[in-house]
Scaffold this active site. Structure first.
Site, short mmCIF file in Angstrom:
data_model
loop_
_atom_site.label_atom_id
_atom_site.label_comp_id
_atom_site.label_asym_id
_atom_site.label_seq_id
_atom_site.Cartn_x
_atom_site.Cartn_y
_atom_site.Cartn_z
N LYS A 1 0.84 -1.21 0.00
CA LYS A 1 0.00 0.00 0.00
C LYS A 1 0.87 1.25 0.00
CE LYS A 1 -1.92 1.76 4.05
NZ LYS A 1 -1.59 3.19 4.14
N ASN A 2 1.86 1.29 0.89
CA ASN A 2 2.63 2.52 1.06
C ASN A 2 3.60 2.79 -0.08
OD1 ASN A 2 1.20 2.97 3.34
ND2 ASN A 2 2.86 2.54 4.79
N ARG B 1 -4.59 10.76 4.17
CA ARG B 1 -3.47 11.67 4.30
C ARG B 1 -2.48 11.58 3.12
NH1 ARG B 1 -0.21 14.29 7.90
NH2 ARG B 1 1.99 13.95 7.53
N CYS C 1 -5.48 8.02 9.22
CA CYS C 1 -5.76 7.34 10.49
C CYS C 1 -5.68 8.33 11.65
CB CYS C 1 -4.73 6.24 10.73
SG CYS C 1 -5.12 4.71 9.93
N ARG D 1 -0.80 14.98 12.83
CA ARG D 1 0.10 14.61 11.73
C ARG D 1 0.28 15.81 10.82
NH1 ARG D 1 -1.59 8.66 9.74
NH2 ARG D 1 0.43 8.76 8.72
N ASP E 1 3.70 0.67 11.95
CA ASP E 1 2.47 0.09 11.39
C ASP E 1 2.26 -1.36 11.83
OD1 ASP E 1 1.92 2.45 10.18
OD2 ASP E 1 2.35 1.80 8.14
N ARG F 1 -9.03 -0.45 3.95
CA ARG F 1 -8.12 0.61 3.47
C ARG F 1 -6.77 0.02 3.11
NH1 ARG F 1 -6.63 4.91 7.34
NH2 ARG F 1 -5.14 5.08 5.64
C1 UD1 Z 1 3.87 6.85 6.22
C2 UD1 Z 1 2.99 5.66 6.00
C3 UD1 Z 1 2.34 5.24 7.30
C4 UD1 Z 1 3.39 5.01 8.38
C5 UD1 Z 1 4.33 6.21 8.49
C6 UD1 Z 1 5.50 5.96 9.42
C7 UD1 Z 1 2.30 5.98 3.71
C8 UD1 Z 1 1.19 6.25 2.76
N1 UD1 Z 1 1.98 6.00 5.02
O1 UD1 Z 1 3.02 7.91 6.69
O2 UD1 Z 1 1.60 4.04 7.07
O3 UD1 Z 1 2.76 4.81 9.62
O4 UD1 Z 1 4.86 6.54 7.20
O5 UD1 Z 1 6.22 4.83 9.01
O6 UD1 Z 1 3.41 5.73 3.31
N2 UD1 Z 1 5.66 14.57 10.72
C9 UD1 Z 1 5.77 15.90 11.03
N3 UD1 Z 1 5.75 16.80 10.01
C10 UD1 Z 1 5.63 16.42 8.70
C11 UD1 Z 1 5.53 15.07 8.40
C12 UD1 Z 1 5.55 14.15 9.44
O7 UD1 Z 1 5.87 16.28 12.19
O8 UD1 Z 1 5.62 17.29 7.82
C13 UD1 Z 1 5.67 13.57 11.83
C14 UD1 Z 1 4.33 12.84 11.92
O9 UD1 Z 1 3.41 13.57 12.66
C15 UD1 Z 1 4.72 11.55 12.58
C16 UD1 Z 1 6.13 11.30 12.03
O10 UD1 Z 1 6.59 12.54 11.53
O11 UD1 Z 1 4.80 11.70 13.97
C17 UD1 Z 1 6.17 10.27 10.93
O12 UD1 Z 1 5.37 10.67 9.86
P1 UD1 Z 1 5.70 10.29 8.35
O13 UD1 Z 1 6.95 9.47 8.28
O14 UD1 Z 1 5.62 11.52 7.53
O15 UD1 Z 1 4.46 9.36 8.00
P2 UD1 Z 1 3.55 9.41 6.71
O16 UD1 Z 1 4.38 9.65 5.51
O17 UD1 Z 1 2.38 10.26 6.97
#
Ligand code: UD1
Length: 424
Positions: A17-18, A88, A112, A117, A300, A392
């Protein structure tokens, strides 16, 4: 669902998925057709397709898992707000839109419910590449006649920010460095598609990604990597039911953190070239789990392993380092008889002899998976409400579990959502 059956047999891993979600977004970077193979049939993929279609991309399933994508010459700058709120990962279209069209507008993304986030790292990186960013309440406007290369240091190795910036940098002028980049296998998969499209990306899988901008990208054919989170969920199902499950069509190295943790808990673990197996005909031991960015233990899979820890002998400490609040499964596990106390980012799990089936509510995708695992091992029948969250990210979860011997049934609930029933 009726719990208590030992799951055994083989299951084939779906595509990740990711990976699939950013790869679909990457197809916006060219007017030529892209063919993605091994795309999972899950709701997040359908949502992402609705997002890119709304922007001007034509998407067609050529086969069950083969997706044909072709973006028009003109792209709309703004994905529909309701879809962005629903998922997201929709924010991943901002980088490609800015690169191709010089404009993107997005409402604050959803996904989620696992803590705040923000997308500040995406925004900072795009600003460094020359984008003008204006915030107007919940709406953010990005504009740039042409992005330029930049040296970007991420405060945190965000998966989404790394991917978004990689895609934006492909069509920017000059060289971009993304430092403290996320190192997840899905980032390597994205690099692989982008380079097939004619981009010049290096370093994915390390903490520095370098992108040399090119003037245009072309179409490509790419096979999505296996879903290591889905794989880990089936391995955890073997562990919690004291079963014996082999998952095929996987990349074992991507599953190393899960395999190592289950082995540490006392399961028998084996790896073949493209398959992994977990056998656990006995009670496992408690452990310490720290959810971290890759190659650490994946956040995850933290909820699913928490379920396994509930029935292990002794105490487990589960520490969540990636998301601020990711213990929504705990309350429901406790209702099934688990002994868990949450202190800040740590869940202290005292193993119990058994869990009892009941009606439980899946609050999100991975917490839902954790509850299904608990139900598989619990005494008696469980009903998992809110099972639409599972659609999902899991392709045919009830069918795959049933093929491994679980007594599980999905049936529609009010509002078009479905509920999963497990009985033992
Ligand atoms: C992706 C995955 C999700 C997984 C996560 C962490 C996809 C579609 N989803 O989500 O399943 O749980 O990686 O492995 O690939 N953060 C900030 N600012 C930002 C971006 C992130 O503070 O601009 C923080 C988030 O709040 C969170 C952490 O960084 O605490 C990790 O987020 P991130 O690695 O960005 O996760 P996603 O890309 O949203």
């Amino acid at each position: 669902m009726v719990g208590g059956r030992r799951l055994s047999g083989q299951v084939v891993a779906a595509g990740a998925k990711n990976s699939a979600l950013p790869l679909i977004a990457a197809s916006l970077l060219t007017e030529e057709a892209c063919l993605l193979d091994r795309v999972p049939q899950i709701r997040d993929v359908s949502t992402m397709l609705r997002v890119v279609e709304a922007l001007g991309c034509t998407a067609r399933w050529e086969d069950e898992h083969v997706l044909w994508l072709k973006s028009g010459a003109y792209l709309a700058p703004q994905p529909p707000a309701d879809l962005v709120r629903e998922m997201r990962a929709s924010v991943q279209v901002v980088g490609p839109l800015l690169g191709r069209c010089g404009a993107a507008t997005i409402t604050t993304p959803g996904g989620c419910a696992i803590g705040p986030r923000p997308i500040n790292l995406h925004v900072q990186g795009l600003r460094a590449m020359g984008a003008k960013v204006e915030e107007d309440g919940a709406v953010i406007h990005f504009r740039a006649d042409r992005l330029h290369g930049a040296d970007i240091l991420l405060d945190y190795p965000s998966v989404g920010a790394t991917e978004n910036l990689m895609m934006a940098a492909c069509l920017a002028d000059g060289r971009t460095f993304i430092r403290n980049a996320a190192r997840e296998p899905e980032i390597v998969d994205l690099q692989s598609l982008l380079n097939q499209m004619g981009a010049r990306v290096r370093g994915a899988g390390t903490d520095v990604v370098r992108v040399d901008g090119v003037s245009r990208l072309r179409g490509a054919h790419h096979v999505v990597i296996p879903d290591r989170i889905e794989v880990g969920t089936y391995l955890a199902a073997a562990a919690i039911t004291r079963g014996d499950v082999t998952v095929t069509d996987v990349i074992p190295q991507h599953c190393e953190a899960t395999l190592a943790k289950l082995a540490e808990m006392g399961a028998e673990v084996s790896r073949a070239e493209s398959a992994v197996r977990v056998k656990a005909g006995w009670r496992l031991r408690g452990t310490t789990i720290r959810a971290l960015p890759y190659p650490g233990f994946p956040t995850d899979l933290q909820p699913q392993l928490t379920s396994v820890a509930c029935l292990a002998e002794g105490v487990s400490f589960v520490q969540e380092e990636v998301f601020a609040s990711r213990f929504k499964h705990v309350e429901e596990l406790v209702r099934m008889g688990a002994d868990i106390r949450v202190e800040g980012r740590v869940a202290i799990v005292q193993g119990v002899d058994y869990l009892t089936g009941t009606t439980i509510h899946a609050p999100d995708l991975r917490a839902g998976a954790a509850l299904v695992l608990a139900a598989l091992a619990a005494r008696g029948e469980s009903i998992v409400e809110g099972a639409h969250h599972l659609d999902r990210g899991y392709e045919n979860l009830p069918g795959k579990l049933a093929a491994l011997g679980a007594e599980v049934r999905a049936f529609p609930a009010a509002g078009g959502h479905h509920t999963t029933r497990v009985t033992a």
